[in-house]
Design a protein around this motif. Structure first.
Motif: not given
Lengths: 373, 637
Positions: A229, A232-233, A244, A279, A281-283, A285-286, A289, B341, B350, B354
């Motif tokens: 990245r 970044g965003s 995402f 991935l 699970a990772s998303l 948990c956010r 975002l 996680l 990001g 990041r």
């Protein structure tokens, strides 16, 4: 017809003439311009529906596993599947026609879209949707000539786009990968993997491996770049955060493609499936975002559905091989989740169609360009 | 009119001069409405110790006298008019944090007064300033050192609760009523701006630390998470000696299994001790733990306790190893999973953390956990779980490996010189190859590829041994020994597969090197602990400021010179704030520094200053804003 075409090129804001004729002309023009504003991002809808159709087809298929959960799923009437398939087919047809109209009438806009770092990836979307429909077609067997011809018809554009897009990544001055990489770039990879899976179903192993290796090599590069990245965003507006979810769509699709190529869900497939699960699970948990993009309904919301369908598909294959309780429960949860999300999106679309329809063309260049002449 | 006061110790400032107007004392207790009109502005700048934490407080023992409002009103009542020639005196009271060493007293040198007076020039007489410092007797209540409160759990309230429970008398702590909030954690850029070095543990020259650098901080505050590196080092040695004893290709060495037992017991005890101490730190100094968590290098060491436990399970002597259950594996992998996680998610989304920004060799610690877990799970006979963690570890390892090899210009943490942290590069491939061998049941091609990569990296670092120079020893170095040990174990495993003289010699050689390194490190640690007494130095890297503050000493040096200028200038002309501001930039900086260091609730000045004059008020507001101390002062008031 020619006058209408010329009128289209005049920007709306200049048309302030008070006569009735002109007002009528403005009204008809705006309706027409709305039709031409269907950019390629709308193919998310067709992607989602075709992905769902493929999922339902796989779930309905008879399976060697006599587990109770799968039997529950099979009691879905096949009529529902046929209905879904038809809806997906008609939607895809409609969107393709609209996009054709746009190509014809507003070609400069299409060119601008092609040059945009997010827009260009969605040019793959119609071909992916056709391939998914092909794989889930209830009446077409993979070993027929028709299937073969259609595969060639849909895979060739993908290969051509590959050469254009991937070549740009490492050769072009302003558009190399570190600058343009964003989560939607994974759609290009998914295109290759879907083509590989369709070819493997046909029995064309070499073409399947060819497309798979194309996809996986570029996926490796893209995965690393996206995780790094550089920008970044900033490279993606917050309205597009739902894309995402594509992070876990690509490894799931790779797992399915390799499973078709190697005719069994082996270790490599399992590892790809586990990666996509992580991935996901990772998303999940956010949620922060996605908060900003959830404020208003837009076509970007449709980006949630397709990755979930693909993940559920991979989970189905996994559960078939690893016949444990955990695997089956996981499969059921993911399948239910994807169905629910798709249904919700369809309901939202029906209720808030106004929000979904394009009000303006984000790639508008045709009007300005012609004005300069 | 001298206000008498008594506290632990304080300073009285007498201003016996013609101040026709009333003195405006700014303190948190004074409401602007209560202040008399035409208040003069007084800014006092107090040179305190490095923490700059002078608190204006009133001890309620002498409340009647110390009420600043009354203190203000007293002189005002006496001489309200311009023509009054009587000496007015007013006392300003400061209370400074108690210092066990009395350092504060020495350092309180000077109070600079600035008064914006509209007095006619002729009236100005000598404005002498008498500074009387008194150290009154310490109050009978035990004054709690509040220096480290911002790092304690709930800003020190927990400690007070516990003291209350224990029955210790507490002095009434007035600040507590004001809702002490914890200092906010600095953003990740601050860590990069303020710190340097391969482990980001050295404060840059231009930075100051929030806590006093010259004092020795409480032990718990100095106990970093990287202490768990010791457990990593010793427990990996236990694994090595177990492998040496049990492996057929090294049976010619006739290593006794009791070495493994001894090392394992030592590492178990060490792990218990360090966990015990660190759990105290979590309970009592939670804010410090949070700051460690936000540090871009230290966050990776939060994996170290779990990896050390996994090593303990792997290196357990055979009679113990058979009794280990799968539930232990799940229990150990759950925290690793949650941490992953969080950290990998940060890379992917990001934002501020990041990967291209924070990538550093210590990130390998977050990857190795996956492979070690996969190795242990496969040894226990599990199938899917180990594969799951192996897949995640492999995918993220590829990303990290590429990023670190690229040495991106945007990454700020990679050191120019070589540092033992680079040995972490060897850790992941060596453990991954063993994990893959265990999962597959044989040392196949995939494992061999990993092994050769590990060997190559080891060799490239070993030939550059000359460049590993000039670094201060730290406990984190223990964490960098386990990759060497891991490479040795992988070499032994490989020699089991391909048995010839070369491979056996390599395995013995690598084992010898790793054992020697660990022994040398042990000696160094003991030396630092018992002879040099600096095994746990002040943990500067967690005490960085939230915003960049100019170093206090520099400001005060300026102020000293400026203050003497003022005294001279007084005799010749009035110094108005506007003039001072319009002077060269240097003065402006000094005044900004003065405003910053003032602990008198400067924020309330502009409000009262509305009566004086808009220009002055805006100038002061400017000073406050420029110094960026509005919030800090707000926190103190």
């Amino acid at each position: 017809m020619e006058t209408a075409a010329v009128e289209l090129q005049i920007p709306r804001q200049i048309q302030v003439l008070p006569t009735d004729d002109h007002v009528a002309a403005v009204k008809s023009k705006s309706r027409l311009s709305m039709l031409t504003c269907f950019h390629a991002g709308y193919f998310r809808i067709s992607l989602s529906l075709c992905g769902q159709a493929l999922l339902w087809k796989t779930l309905i298929e008879p399976t060697t596993d006599a587990h109770a959960l799968r039997a529950v799923v099979r009691c879905l009437p096949s009529a529902a599947f046929l209905l879904l398939w038809s809806v997906a087919f008609l939607t895809l047809l409609a969107l393709c026609l609209l996009y054709l109209v746009r190509c014809v009438l507003c070609f400069r806009s299409v060119r601008a879209e092609f040059a945009h770092h997010v827009g260009m990836n969605y040019i793959f979307a119609p071909w992916i949707s056709w391939l998914l429909l092909l794989q889930s077609a209830p009446f077409l067997r993979p070993n027929t000539r028709g299937y073969l011809l259609l595969w060639w018809l849909f895979a060739l554009p993908i290969l051509a786009l590959d050469v254009k897009v991937y070549g740009q990544w490492f050769t072009q001055g302003k558009k190399f990968l570190s600058m343009v990489a964003n989560p939607t770039s994974q759609i290009t990879v998914i295109g290759n993997l879907v083509g590989a899976r369709a070819a493997a179903e046909m029995g064309w192993r070499e073409s399947a491996v060819c497309m798979f290796s194309l996809g996986i090599a570029h996926y490796l590069v893209l995965f690393v770049t996206l995780y790094q990245r550089f920008l970044g965003s900033d490279s993606l507006p917050s309205m597009l955060r739902p894309v995402f979810f594509l992070f876990f769509a690509a490894p799931s699709m790779a797992s399915l493609a390799w499973a078709s190529i190697s005719s069994s869900f082996d270790t490599c497939c399992k590892m790809l499936f586990f990666l996509s699960l992580f991935l996901f699970a990772s998303l999940v948990c956010r949620p922060a975002l996605f908060k900003r993009s959830m404020r208003r309904f837009s076509v970007a919301w449709w980006a949630y559905s397709f990755p979930l369908s693909v993940l559920a598909l991979a989970a189905t294959e996994y559960a078939q091989v690893v016949k444990g309780a955990v695997a089956n429960v996981l499969m059921l949860i993911l399948a239910v989740l994807s169905v629910v999300v798709t249904l919700l999106l369809m309901v939202f679309t029906a209720i808030r169609t106004g929000d979904l329809l394009p009000h303006d063309d984000p790639f508008i260049l045709c009007s300005f360009d012609s004005n300069l002449h | 009119m001298l206000a008498m006061c008594s506290t632990s110790w304080g300073m009285r400032v007498l201003l016996p001069e013609r101040m026709e107007n009333r003195v405006h004392i700014s303190s948190k207790r004074v409401l602007p409405e209560e202040l008399p009109r035409d208040a003069e502005h007084i800014v006092t700048e107090l040179e305190t110790a490095a923490e700059g934490d002078a608190i204006i407080g009133n001890d309620s023992e002498s409340s009647s006298v110390l009420d600043p409002v009354s203190a203000v009103k007293k002189p005002a009542a006496l001489s309200p008019t311009l023509e009054d020639q009587r000496n007015q005196s007013c006392s300003l009271f400061f209370s400074l944090p108690a210092s066990p060493s009395g350092l504060h007293l020495e350092q309180v040198k000077k109070v600079i007064m600035f008064s914006d007076n509209k007095v006619e020039q002729s009236e100005s007489t000598s404005r002498s300033l008498r500074i009387i410092t008194t150290t009154t007797a310490r109050s009978e209540y035990c004054q709690r050192d509040k220096t480290y409160d911002s790092f304690k759990t709930w800003s020190g309230r927990l400690e007070k609760q516990i003291s209350n429970l224990r029955g210790k008398p507490q002095e009434p702590d007035l600040e507590a009523n004001n809702g002490y909030e914890a200092a906010a954690i600095p953003a990740v850029e601050r860590y990069f701006d303020a710190l340097e070095g391969p482990e980001l543990d050295t404060l840059k020259e231009s930075e100051v630390s929030v806590l006093p650098e010259d004092k020795k901080w409480p032990f718990l505050l100095r106990f970093p998470i990287s202490s768990f590196g010791m457990c990593l080092g010793i427990s990996s040695q236990a694994i090595l000696w177990k492998t040496l004893a049990t492996s057929p290709s090294t049976s010619f060495l006739r290593v006794s299994p009791s070495i493994n037992l001894l090392l394992w017991c030592i590492s178990l005890a060490l792990m218990a001790t360090i966990s015990f101490i660190y759990s105290f730190k979590i309970v009592f100094y939670f804010e410090a733990v949070r700051r460690e968590y936000c540090h871009p290098v230290r966050v990776n060491f939060f994996f170290a306790p779990w990896i050390a436990c996994l090593f303990l399970a792997l290196g357990a002597p055979p009679p113990v190893a058979v009794k280990l259950r799968a539930t232990l594996w799940y229990a150990l992998m759950a925290p690793i999973f949650c941490l992953e996680l969080k950290i990998y998610g940060q890379w992917m989304s990001g934002g501020q953390r990041r990967l291209s920004k924070v990538a550093n060799p210590s990130n390998h610690l977050s990857i190795v956990g996956n492979f070690v877990g996969a190795l242990l799970g496969a040894s226990m006979g599990l199938k899917e779980g180990p594969l799951f963690f192996f897949a995640i570890g492999l995918a993220h390892y590829i990303v990290l490996f590429v990023t670190l090899y690229q040495r991106l210009p945007t990454s700020e943490t990679l050191p120019k010189e070589l540092h033992p942290v680079f040995f972490l590069f060897v850790a992941a491939p060596s453990v991954a190859c063993m994990a893959w061998a265990k999962i597959r049941g044989e040392f196949d091609l995939g494992s061999k590829i990993g092994y050769f990569i590990a060997l190559f990296l080891y060799l490239s670092l070993a030939v550059r041994i000359n460049f590993f120079r000039g670094f201060r020893f730290s406990l984190a170095w223990w964490a960098y020994t386990f990759p060497m040990t891991g490479a040795s174990v992988a070499a032994i495993r490989y020699s089991m597969e391909v048995t010839n003289v070369l491979t056996q010699a390599l395995s013995v050689g690598l084992s010898a090197i790793s054992t020697f390194t660990v022994t040398a490190l042990l000696v160094t640690t003991i030396l630092h602990a018992f002879v040099l007494h600096d095994l746990f130095p002040n943990d500067i890297s967690i005490a960085i400021t939230q915003k960049k503050k100019p170093k206090l000493n520099k400001i005060l040096a300026h102020l000293r010179s400026f203050g003497s200028d003022i005294k001279d200038a007084d005799n010749s002309k009035e110094v108005t704030p506007d003039e001072a501001a319009s002077d060269d930039v240097d003065d402006n900086v000094r005044w900004r520094g003065a405003a910053e260091a003032a602990a008198l609730g400067v924020a309330s000045l502009p409000r009262a200053a509305a009566t004086q004059g808009a220009a002055t008020a805006s100038w002061w507001q400017q000073c406050v804003d420029d110094a960026g101390i509005g919030e800090e002062v707000g926190k103190m008031t």
